[in-house]
Every structure is written in structure tokens, then in C-alpha cells.
Motif scaffolding. Structure first.
Motif, PDB file in Angstrom:
ATOM      1  N   ALA A   1       0.843  -1.205   0.000  1.00 52.70           N
ATOM      2  CA  ALA A   1       0.000   0.000   0.000  1.00 52.70           C
ATOM      3  C   ALA A   1       0.874   1.249   0.000  1.00 52.70           C
ATOM      4  CB  ALA A   1      -0.909  -0.035   1.226  1.00 52.70           C
ATOM      5  N   ILE A   2       1.897   1.200   0.899  1.00 56.05           N
ATOM      6  CA  ILE A   2       2.765   2.380   1.022  1.00 56.05           C
ATOM      7  C   ILE A   2       3.465   2.662  -0.298  1.00 56.05           C
ATOM      8  CG2 ILE A   2       4.893   3.209   2.096  1.00 56.05           C
ATOM      9  CD1 ILE A   2       3.871   1.787   4.668  1.00 56.05           C
TER      10      ILE A   2
ATOM     11  N   GLU B   1       1.020   3.875  -2.764  1.00 55.55           N
ATOM     12  CA  GLU B   1       0.636   5.251  -2.430  1.00 55.55           C
ATOM     13  C   GLU B   1       1.733   6.225  -2.856  1.00 55.55           C
ATOM     14  OE1 GLU B   1      -0.457   7.309   1.664  1.00 55.55           O
ATOM     15  OE2 GLU B   1      -1.265   5.263   1.466  1.00 55.55           O
TER      16      GLU B   1
ATOM     17  N   ASP C   1       1.804   6.569  -6.483  1.00 51.04           N
ATOM     18  CA  ASP C   1       0.703   7.431  -6.932  1.00 51.04           C
ATOM     19  C   ASP C   1       1.019   8.889  -6.651  1.00 51.04           C
ATOM     20  OD1 ASP C   1      -0.527   5.240  -7.757  1.00 51.04           O
ATOM     21  OD2 ASP C   1      -2.096   5.196  -6.200  1.00 51.04           O
ATOM     22  N   LYS C   2       1.487   9.058  -5.405  1.00 55.56           N
ATOM     23  CA  LYS C   2       1.763  10.434  -4.983  1.00 55.56           C
ATOM     24  C   LYS C   2       2.831  11.043  -5.889  1.00 55.56           C
ATOM     25  CE  LYS C   2       1.971  12.769  -0.548  1.00 55.56           C
ATOM     26  NZ  LYS C   2       2.508  12.630   0.814  1.00 55.56           N
TER      27      LYS C   2
END
Lengths: 340, 164
Positions: B89-90, B93, B96-97
Motif C-alpha cells: 500500500a505504502i 501510495e 501514486d503520490k
């Protein structure tokens, strides 16, 4: 008996001391009866002395009661030298009164002394065994305690508990005492020179009376109802059955006393008869006596070993039947009526 | 037969001896022996019971222990899975970020470029205007000297603009 097997000649002098004085012939019946009967002296052996035989015997105290003299106390050997308080020896070597009066003989006879000795032995044995339980509670038994424990639990678990159930504790002390009393006296009676206590009908009668008293005092209504009015039996049969049942009250302890007496006496009779054969044949010819002695010794040894088994067996049977008879009398509720 | 005749004296003595024997043995032998036997039987039975109970307890403890181990094992794999998920997830994320950030930056850069371009255009326009003004001024200043030429010039301009 051991001396009889090993030294026949010496033994013969011991046993037929009296008859030889009379007619010089070996009297087997008299010898055997003297061996198995009670006596006022404890005879060990005789040895040849000038002109006859000398006895080695322990004279026992005589306690006699007579209406004329009251109580008389003296040692039995006094009677060999003449009469004491009007008592004298008759032809059968028994105590009699010269005036023909009746008397009570409460003497410490051979059997009484033997019973006292065996009782002391029992007390010492079991006292020692009992100490083990207080000294080492809940520990494995050791030594004599180990041996006695097997026997005590045998009587408890085989002769008492199966019949008496939850009443076992009440009757167990009596049953244990009787078992060991009979056994030790049976065994000591087998020893050469031992007293034939349990082959004496007075002793077995007393034992049977004890059991009889326990049966009567412990009996419940159910027991008497079964005897006087057996349930589920036609009237005609009852007329026959009830007297038989009433007799049965007495025949049970009577069977106890006869069984023990007969078994022990028979054992002694057989062994003594085999040994007497040696002397009967020896009077015909020494060779016949020597020959028969092989046979006699072999058979009497066999019977002797059998008797050791019978000693324990009879003690067990007496104890077991006592508890059976007691258990029949103390049945409380009438469960057996449901079966009729 | 004399053998079958019970003697009273012997009966009395036997009774006395038996009674004494029963009394003494009961007191000093049977009671302690039977009590000892019963006690020991009870102790042994208890010990056996305890052993059986302990055995059961041990078995229960073992199964409990195993259950605990299993649970721990499950928990461990769960934790591991969670950690992996979290990591994923990290990372996702972050990606994505980063992506969106990059896009934003590109956008901004684009906008800046546009702005700069616009500013440059405006500057160029201004410069051109100034240039025109200067040129016009110069022209105007020169034209004032000769009227005809001025008119002529204006006319060309008009013509030019008409052409536009």
C-alpha cells in the motif's frame, strides 16, 4: 514324628512305653490314641533304664473340683507316687477318684498349654506386624508385616467380604482370630510332640459355639421367617421343611465342628498308622520292619505334606463357612422373597 | 469313643483363651493392621487418581499449548501478510503520490512556461510597441519637416492598413 522316621527303635520306646509294660506287644491303637488325645503331661520321649523305661515328660498343673474336697491344685506327677486329695490314676493312666465321686477337671492340660503358647505366638507375630503400620504409615510393608498382610487381606477379601459385604468390619476381628488360631494350632499340631489341639472335639466345639452365638445374636427377622415360615412353599411341604430348617440352625455349626475335628484327627491317624506299621512288622521280623519302613516313611511324608495344605485349607473353610452362616442370618431386607 | 466326648474343662479353657485372644488381637493387631491396610489402599487409590488427573491435565495443557502455538503461527502469518499489504500500500501510495506530484510539477512547469511565454510575448509586444512608438516618433519628427511627404507617407500607411 520326625524322630519316629529317623530313629524307629528309639521312637518305639517312646510310643509304646505303657503297652510294653503290660504285655510286651506293640499296641498301635493305644499308641495312636495317646498321641492324638489330650493329656495331663507333655510327653517328649522315653529312654530305656534298668528294668523298664523312663519318661521325659513335663507334668502339667491339675485343677480339679469336687463337692467333697473343693478345689485341688497339684502337679500331675504327684499322682505317680500315690493319691492326692482322693484323686489317683486309674488303669488307663487317667485321673479318677478312689471314692467314685464325680469331679470337674479344669486342668491346664497339654492342649490348653499348647493353645496358650500358640496364642502368645499369634499375639507376638501380629503385634510385630501391626507396629509396621504405625511406624511406617502408607508405606510398603516389610518383613513379617509383609507376610501377615497377605494373609490378613486374604481372609478379608476371600473369606469375609464376599459374604458379609458392608458388615465385614463388625465380624472381621472374630474371623481373623479364628482363622489364625486354627491355622497355627493345626501347624503346631503337626510338629513332633505337638499337641493335637484342633483335632480335639472340645476345641472345635468351642469354636463352633462361638460362630453359633454370632449367628444367633446377629440374626434378623428375615432369617427366622425363612426358617419358621418359608415363603412360597405349599403347606404340606412346610410340615416337613420347617423341622428340617429348625434342625439346620444346629447342623450348620455342628458340621463346622465335625469337619475340623475329623480332618485334623484323620490326618494324624493316617501318619501315625503308617509309622505304626513299621513296628507291627518289626515284631514279626526285623527285615519286614526295615522293608516296610521305606514304604511307611514315603507315604507318611506324602501325607505330612498334604496335611500342611489341609491345615491352611481347614482354617480357611472354617472361617469362610462361619462368615457364610453369619451372612445368612444377618440379611436385613428380604430380597430373596422376590425370587420365590 | 473317648475321642468324640468333648471335655468340659477343655471347653472352658478354650473359651477363655479364645475370648482373650479375640480381645487382645482386636485391640493390638486387627485394628491397626486393618486401619493401616485401608489407609494405604486409600492413599494408593488417591495417588492413582491424582496421576490420572495429572495425565489428563498434561494432555489438556499440551493441546492448549499446541492451540497457542497454532494461534501464534496464524498470528505471525497474519502479521506478515498485513506488513506485506502495508508495504504494498505504502509503495503504491508513494508511487501514486509521486506520479501525481510529477504531473502537478509538469503542469506547473507548463504553466510557468506559458506565463513566461506570455510575459515574453507581452515584452516583445511592448518592445515592438515601443519600437513602433520610437519609429513613429522619429518618423513624426521627420515628417513635420515636410508636409507633403507626410501626407504621402500616411497615405501609404493607410493603403497598407487597408491591405491588411
Amino acid at each position: 514324628m520326625a524322630h519316629g522316621e529317623e530313629e524307629p527303635n528309639h521312637s518305639s520306646s517312646t510310643q509304646n512305653h505303657e503297652p510294653e509294660k503290660e504285655d510286651g506287644k506293640f499296641n498301635a491303637k493305644k499308641v495312636i490314641l495317646e498321641h492324638i488325645s489330650d493329656s495331663h503331661e507333655w510327653h517328649f520321649f522315653s529312654y530305656p533304664s534298668e528294668g523298664g523305661y523312663k519318661d521325659v515328660a513335663l507334668p502339667l498343673p491339675c485343677i480339679l473340683y469336687n463337692d467333697v474336697n473343693g478345689f485341688s491344685f497339684f502337679l500331675f506327677n504327684k499322682l505317680h507316687h500315690g493319691s492326692v486329695d482322693g484323686y489317683s490314676l486309674n488303669a488307663e493312666h487317667h485321673i479318677g477318684r478312689s471314692d467314685g465321686e464325680g469331679f470337674y477337671d479344669l486342668s491346664i492340660t497339654k492342649n490348653v498349654l499348647a493353645m496358650m503358647i500358640s496364642s502368645i505366638l499369634l499375639i507376638l507375630l501380629f503385634r510385630t506386624a501391626a507396629k509396621g503400620y504405625t511406624a511406617r504409615p502408607n508405606q510398603a510393608p516389610t518383613g513379617i508385616q509383609n507376610l501377615m498382610e497377605v494373609l490378613v487381606s486374604f481372609v478379608r477379601d476371600e473369606a469375609a467380604k464376599p459374604f458379609l459385604g458392608n458388615k465385614t468390619d463388625k465380624y472381621l476381628p472374630y474371623l481373623l482370630t479364628v482363622f489364625f488360631f486354627i491355622w497355627i494350632n493345626n501347624m503346631l499340631g503337626l510338629l513332633p510332640g505337638g499337641a493335637n489341639v484342633t483335632g480335639n472335639i472340645a476345641v472345635t466345639t468351642t469354636l463352633a459355639i462361638f460362630t453359633f452365638i454370632l449367628i444367633i445374636t446377629g440374626s434378623r427377622k428375615h432369617y427366622w421367617m425363612h426358617i419358621l415360615n418359608p415363603p412360597g412353599i405349599p403347606f404340606g411341604v412346610k410340615i416337613i421343611l420347617v423341622p428340617v430348617e429348625i434342625l439346620g440352625i444346629l447342623t450348620k455349626p455342628f458340621a463346622l465342628l465335625i469337619r475340623l475335628f475329623a480332618n485334623m484327627t484323620a490326618g494324624h491317624l493316617i501318619v501315625l498308622s503308617f509309622l505304626s506299621m513299621i513296628f507291627i512288622f518289626a515284631q514279626m521280623s526285623p527285615i519286614a520292619g526295615g522293608g516296610i519302613s521305606l514304604f511307611s516313611v514315603a507315604f507318611s511324608t506324602f501325607i505330612y505334606l498334604l496335611e500342611m495344605l489341609v491345615c491352611a485349607l481347614q482354617a480357611y473353610i472354617f472361617t469362610m463357612l462361619s462368615s457364610v452362616f453369619i451372612s445368612e442370618a444377618i440379611v436385613e431386607h428380604s430380597h430373596s422373597e422376590e425370587h420365590h | 469313643m473317648e475321642l468324640l466326648k468333648p471335655e468340659l474343662g477343655l471347653i472352658i479353657w478354650t473359651t477363655i483363651i479364645l475370648l482373650a485372644l479375640i480381645f487382645i488381637l482386636t485391640k493390638f493387631a486387627w485394628k491397626p493392621i486393618l486401619k493401616g491396610l485401608n489407609d494405604r489402599e486409600k492413599t494408593i487409590a488417591e495417588a492413582l487418581n491424582t496421576a490420572e488427573k495429572t495425565k489428563l491435565e498434561m494432555a489438556a495443557m499440551k493441546s492448549q499449548h499446541e492451540a497457542l502455538l497454532n494461534e501464534a503461527r496464524q498470528e505471525r502469518s497474519l502479521i506478515l501478510k498485513e506488513a506485506k499489504d502495508m508495504k504494498d500500500a505504502i509503495i503504491g501510495e508513494a508511487r501514486d503520490k509521486a506520479k501525481s506530484e510529477g504531473a502537478k510539477m509538469i503542469e506547473e512547469a507548463k504553466r510557468e512556461i506559458d506565463n513566461q511565454k506570455m510575459a515574453a510575448i507581452i515584452e516583445v509586444k511592448n518592445a515592438a510597441g515601443n519600437l513602433v512608438l520610437e519609429v513613429s516618433e522619429k518618423i513624426l519628427r521627420r515628417e513635420l519637416n515636410s508636409k507633403d511627404e507626410q501626407v504621402k507617407y500616411i497615405n501609404t500607411l493607410i493603403e497598407q492598413s487597408k491591405l491588411n
